[in-house]
Design an enzyme around this catalytic site. Structure first.
Site, short mmCIF file in Angstrom:
data_model
loop_
_atom_site.label_atom_id
_atom_site.label_comp_id
_atom_site.label_asym_id
_atom_site.label_seq_id
_atom_site.Cartn_x
_atom_site.Cartn_y
_atom_site.Cartn_z
N TYR A 153 9.38 75.49 112.21
CA TYR A 153 9.05 74.09 111.94
C TYR A 153 9.50 73.71 110.52
CZ TYR A 153 6.54 69.89 110.75
OH TYR A 153 6.24 68.63 110.30
N ARG A 160 16.22 68.20 108.89
CA ARG A 160 16.00 66.75 108.98
C ARG A 160 16.11 66.12 107.59
NH1 ARG A 160 10.34 64.80 111.49
NH2 ARG A 160 9.59 66.25 109.92
N TYR A 210 3.01 66.00 101.24
CA TYR A 210 2.31 67.29 101.37
C TYR A 210 2.70 68.21 100.22
CZ TYR A 210 0.78 66.81 106.37
OH TYR A 210 0.19 66.45 107.55
N ARG A 223 2.49 58.05 109.61
CA ARG A 223 1.38 58.34 110.54
C ARG A 223 1.42 57.41 111.75
NH1 ARG A 223 -0.06 63.47 109.42
NH2 ARG A 223 -0.39 63.72 107.19
N GLU A 328 -3.19 68.46 119.37
CA GLU A 328 -2.62 67.31 118.67
C GLU A 328 -2.62 66.13 119.64
OE1 GLU A 328 0.69 68.00 115.89
OE2 GLU A 328 1.80 66.47 117.02
C1 3EB Z 1 0.91 66.96 110.75
O1 3EB Z 1 0.10 66.05 110.68
C2 3EB Z 1 1.12 67.55 112.10
O2 3EB Z 1 7.41 66.76 111.48
O3 3EB Z 1 7.86 64.96 112.60
C3 3EB Z 1 2.97 65.57 113.44
C4 3EB Z 1 3.88 64.56 113.73
C5 3EB Z 1 3.44 66.71 112.78
C6 3EB Z 1 5.22 64.65 113.34
C7 3EB Z 1 7.08 65.83 112.22
C8 3EB Z 1 4.78 66.77 112.39
C9 3EB Z 1 5.67 65.77 112.67
O4 3EB Z 1 1.50 67.42 109.75
C10 3EB Z 1 2.53 67.84 112.45
#
Ligand code: 3EB
Length: 344
Positions: A153, A160, A210, A223, A328
């Site tokens: 991941y 990306r 993050y 989000r 999720e």
């Molecule tokens: C998170 O909240 C969970 O990398 O495109 C959720 C939605 C998550 C999209 C992405 C990753 C992605 O970090 C993981």
């Protein structure tokens, strides 16, 4: 569908994909499992009977269901289909659906597959009437597997990030990234002439902020995105997990699901505060990914007890991008397609 909305969504129990594809106003038919591919490994384009029509999307998740529920997106005007190399495009004058299926075996690693995939999409979008991604879905295998110092991941995020670096077209869409057990890297997206409105969750650190301990390049997704189409505003909610701030919370699947739903509703509240228009009354559609198939039933029961009866739902088995996450959710506020629309 409201005449002013170009797009409605539905879940249908009928597994007859060709029947849906025969309708000119169908934009996408999404199945959660995988169409078996007859093409040898190493061929970038996984051709099969459905692959000639970009509206047919098969995500590649394991399924233990007898029936095959399908997600169907319909449009108010007929859909035009094109193929640009590996990228399949289905569009109306208002919007574009894109589908890119890469066989991972054709690339050195997921990092390169991700970079090439996003570059391919962005190169197309630059010359498209609908250059802005509103919502993106990513599915690829072994998402938690560690390769060297990083997991796949994190490597996907690196690729990306390299592809989107410095691109003003990238207005940070809502997204999902889920692990499958199929060899393909499946990307599909909804794009529009103008970007959606980015919505962030006050309970969570924005993913692109993050701390670096989660990976050397942050994920790049909003989000949620709110998109106004004509008179109607849709909310496309990204994959949402039991993350508060930036930390994973809870060990038990139902506690995680409760936290994820708190996040989802906090995001909806935030969206209604920043939007000038109301959202449809109830969540139209909730898709839930559970890591362990043995958790599906308790997740289903929880949803039956807590969701509005009108909310369409689908529970799928898939891997979440952090190995401590068991569940999720993702959701859509939009028009639900009227029953049997366009069927004869
Ligand atoms: C998170 O909240 C969970 O990398 O495109 C959720 C939605 C998550 C999209 C992405 C990753 C992605 O970090 C993981």
């Amino acid at each position: 569908m409201l005449p002013s909305s170009p797009l409605c969504v539905d879940i249908v129990p009928n597994g007859d994909i060709n029947r849906h594809l025969a309708e000119p106003n169908v934009l996408a038919v999404i199945r959660s499992d995988r169409v078996s591919s007859s093409v040898p490994q190493g061929v970038a384009y996984a051709a099969n009977s459905e692959s000639l029509d970009p509206r047919a999307i098969s995500v590649g998740l394991a399924t233990d269901q007898e029936s095959l529920p399908l997600e169907v997106w319909r449009t108010s005007t007929p859909v035009t289909i094109e193929q640009h190399g590996l990228l399949g495009i289905a569009s109306t004058p208002m919007l574009t659906l894109g589908r890119l299926i890469l066989s991972e075996a054709a690339f050195p690693d997921i990092e390169i597959a991700s970079e090439v995939g996003y570059r391919t999409i962005l190169d197309y979008l630059r010359v498209s009437p609908h250059p802005y991604l509103v919502r993106v879905w990513n599915y690829f295998p072994n998402i938690n597997r560690r390769i060297g110092t990083l997991d796949r991941y994190q490597r996907f995020c690196l690729g990306r990030s390299r592809a989107i670096n410095g691109t003003t077209l990238w207005q940070t869409p809502a997204a999902t990234a889920i692990g499958t057990h199929s060899p393909d890297f499946v990307l599909f997206f909804l794009a529009a002439a103008s970007p959606g409105l980015r919505v962030e969750n006050p309970r969570q650190v924005a993913a692109d902020q993050y701390p670096l301990r989660y990976g050397p390049r942050q994920p790049s997704f909003a989000r949620a995105t709110a998109k106004t189409w004509g008179e109607s505003t849709h909310l496309y909610i990204s994959g949402t997990a039991s993350i508060v701030g930036h930390e994973s919370k809870h060990d038990h699947v139902i506690n995680q699901l409760e936290e994820a739903m708190r996040n989802l509703y906090a995001l909806v509240t935030q969206a209604t505060q920043v939007l000038m228009r109301p959202l449809p009354d109830t969540l139209t559609y909730l898709k839930v990914y559970v890591r362990h198939p043995e958790h599906r039933q308790q997740v289903r029961d929880y949803l039956d007890q807590t969701l509005d009866a009108a909310t369409l739902r689908m529970v799928l088995t898939g891997d979440i991008c952090r190995s401590d996450l068991l569940v999720e959710v993702e959701g859509i506020y939009a028009e639900r397609c009227p029953a049997n629309e366009g069927w004869t």
